[in-house]
Write a protein that holds these residues in place. Sequence first.
Motif, short mmCIF file in Angstrom:
data_model
loop_
_atom_site.label_atom_id
_atom_site.label_comp_id
_atom_site.label_asym_id
_atom_site.label_seq_id
_atom_site.Cartn_x
_atom_site.Cartn_y
_atom_site.Cartn_z
N ARG A 120 -0.51 -0.66 28.06
CA ARG A 120 -1.41 -1.18 27.26
C ARG A 120 -1.17 -2.84 27.10
NH1 ARG A 120 -2.17 0.79 20.87
NH2 ARG A 120 -3.73 -0.85 20.40
N LYS A 121 0.10 -3.18 26.79
CA LYS A 121 0.39 -4.70 26.55
C LYS A 121 -0.07 -5.27 27.86
CE LYS A 121 4.05 -7.77 25.37
NZ LYS A 121 5.41 -8.15 25.26
N GLU A 122 0.47 -4.97 29.01
CA GLU A 122 0.15 -5.61 30.18
C GLU A 122 -1.51 -5.66 30.59
OE1 GLU A 122 3.88 -4.31 33.23
OE2 GLU A 122 2.18 -2.92 33.05
N ALA A 123 -2.06 -4.67 30.30
CA ALA A 123 -3.63 -4.84 30.44
C ALA A 123 -4.28 -5.75 29.38
CB ALA A 123 -4.35 -3.33 30.23
N SER A 124 -3.72 -5.43 28.09
CA SER A 124 -4.34 -6.29 27.33
C SER A 124 -4.10 -7.84 27.40
CB SER A 124 -3.69 -6.32 25.85
OG SER A 124 -4.16 -6.98 24.75
N GLU A 125 -2.69 -8.45 27.52
CA GLU A 125 -2.44 -9.53 28.29
C GLU A 125 -3.34 -10.36 29.44
OE1 GLU A 125 1.82 -9.70 28.29
OE2 GLU A 125 1.93 -9.77 26.16
N VAL A 150 -6.11 -9.53 30.38
CA VAL A 150 -7.72 -9.85 30.34
C VAL A 150 -8.02 -10.52 29.09
CG1 VAL A 150 -8.36 -7.69 31.83
CG2 VAL A 150 -8.15 -7.52 29.05
N GLN A 151 -7.05 -10.76 28.09
CA GLN A 151 -7.43 -11.46 26.80
C GLN A 151 -8.06 -12.93 26.95
OE1 GLN A 151 -4.03 -11.46 24.54
NE2 GLN A 151 -3.08 -13.14 25.49
N ASP A 152 -7.55 -13.58 28.29
CA ASP A 152 -8.29 -14.96 28.29
C ASP A 152 -9.47 -15.06 29.01
OD1 ASP A 152 -7.30 -13.98 30.74
OD2 ASP A 152 -6.55 -15.89 31.48
N CYS A 153 -9.91 -13.95 29.28
CA CYS A 153 -11.43 -13.83 30.11
C CYS A 153 -12.56 -13.28 29.33
CB CYS A 153 -11.34 -13.35 31.55
SG CYS A 153 -10.98 -11.83 31.77
N GLY A 154 -12.23 -12.83 27.85
CA GLY A 154 -13.17 -12.48 26.93
C GLY A 154 -13.29 -10.91 26.95
N TRP A 155 -12.29 -10.08 27.35
CA TRP A 155 -11.96 -8.72 27.68
C TRP A 155 -10.91 -8.40 26.38
CZ3 TRP A 155 -14.45 -5.38 31.32
CH2 TRP A 155 -15.40 -6.07 32.05
N ARG A 156 -11.21 -7.02 26.02
CA ARG A 156 -9.95 -6.36 25.29
C ARG A 156 -9.78 -4.90 25.92
NH1 ARG A 156 -11.32 -5.26 18.70
NH2 ARG A 156 -9.29 -3.85 18.51
N PHE A 157 -8.37 -4.60 25.39
CA PHE A 157 -8.00 -3.25 25.72
C PHE A 157 -8.25 -2.52 24.45
CE2 PHE A 157 -4.97 0.33 25.43
CZ PHE A 157 -4.99 0.57 26.71
N LEU A 158 -9.10 -1.30 24.92
CA LEU A 158 -9.56 -0.54 24.02
C LEU A 158 -9.59 0.97 24.46
CD1 LEU A 158 -10.78 -0.39 20.86
CD2 LEU A 158 -12.84 -0.38 22.20
N LEU A 159 -8.68 1.91 23.59
CA LEU A 159 -8.83 3.08 24.09
C LEU A 159 -8.51 3.66 25.53
CD1 LEU A 159 -11.69 4.35 21.54
CD2 LEU A 159 -9.16 4.47 21.13
N GLY A 160 -7.65 2.97 26.19
CA GLY A 160 -7.23 2.92 27.40
C GLY A 160 -8.19 2.51 28.53
N THR A 161 -9.09 1.65 28.06
CA THR A 161 -10.18 0.82 28.95
C THR A 161 -9.71 -0.80 28.71
OG1 THR A 161 -11.93 0.82 27.31
CG2 THR A 161 -11.47 2.80 28.78
N VAL A 162 -10.33 -1.40 29.40
CA VAL A 162 -10.65 -2.67 29.10
C VAL A 162 -12.19 -2.86 29.00
CG1 VAL A 162 -8.64 -3.82 29.87
CG2 VAL A 162 -10.45 -3.47 31.54
N ARG A 163 -12.55 -3.84 28.01
CA ARG A 163 -14.18 -3.78 27.62
C ARG A 163 -14.47 -5.24 27.02
NH1 ARG A 163 -16.25 0.99 23.89
NH2 ARG A 163 -15.42 2.05 25.81
N THR A 164 -15.69 -5.54 27.68
CA THR A 164 -16.30 -6.99 27.04
C THR A 164 -17.65 -6.37 26.76
OG1 THR A 164 -16.65 -9.27 27.36
CG2 THR A 164 -17.07 -7.99 29.17
N SER A 165 -18.43 -7.49 25.74
CA SER A 165 -19.82 -7.10 25.39
C SER A 165 -20.34 -8.69 25.60
CB SER A 165 -19.82 -6.91 24.04
OG SER A 165 -21.08 -6.97 23.42
N VAL A 166 -21.45 -8.70 26.48
CA VAL A 166 -22.30 -9.98 26.67
C VAL A 166 -23.37 -10.07 26.04
CG1 VAL A 166 -23.10 -11.28 28.55
CG2 VAL A 166 -21.09 -9.95 28.80
N PRO A 167 -23.61 -10.95 25.20
CA PRO A 167 -24.97 -11.00 24.31
C PRO A 167 -26.26 -11.51 25.39
CG PRO A 167 -23.18 -12.12 23.07
CD PRO A 167 -22.53 -11.66 24.39
N VAL A 168 -27.11 -10.91 25.43
CA VAL A 168 -28.25 -11.23 26.26
C VAL A 168 -29.67 -11.46 25.35
CG1 VAL A 168 -27.45 -10.45 28.45
CG2 VAL A 168 -28.94 -8.90 26.81
N ASP A 169 -30.66 -11.99 25.87
CA ASP A 169 -32.02 -12.20 25.14
C ASP A 169 -33.14 -11.34 25.46
OD1 ASP A 169 -32.56 -13.31 27.65
OD2 ASP A 169 -32.74 -15.39 26.65
#
Length: 127
Positions: free
Chosen positions: A8-13, A15-34
């Motif tokens: 968990r720590k390795e995955a979190s560290e 991806v954290q610098d590119c806008g992702w987050r470790f969450l429930l055994g996955t890495v995830r990001t949300s991108v706002p669009v218009d």
Amino acid sequence: MDDLVLSRKEASEAVQDCGWRFLLGTVRTSVPVDSSARAVALAADAVAVCGDHADGHLRIDVRPDRVVFTLQSVDRAAVTARDVELARRISAVVAAAGLRGRPALGPGAAAARPRLGGLAEPSVTVA
């Protein structure tokens, strides 16, 4: 790329610098669009950059106001070094589109906000 399962720590560290987050055994990001059209185009670009690995790692939630990208190795049911590499590829596609991912908060990846409308809560009157 490597299918090494990350803690968990390795995955979190990783991806954290590119806008992702470790969450429930996955890495995830949300991108706002218009628009829905922009969301679908961004999703298609992400699938293309992931290539043959998209089916075994990438889940996409396309909405008119955002695209949520989730990565996890289906075979391992965990985040692997390959998922981190795919997250970085997707982040590059997002940046090339002039957008920026935000660490996702949870399923649906919308920040909690009050909503009006719907059914009223029942009230109790004591006489």
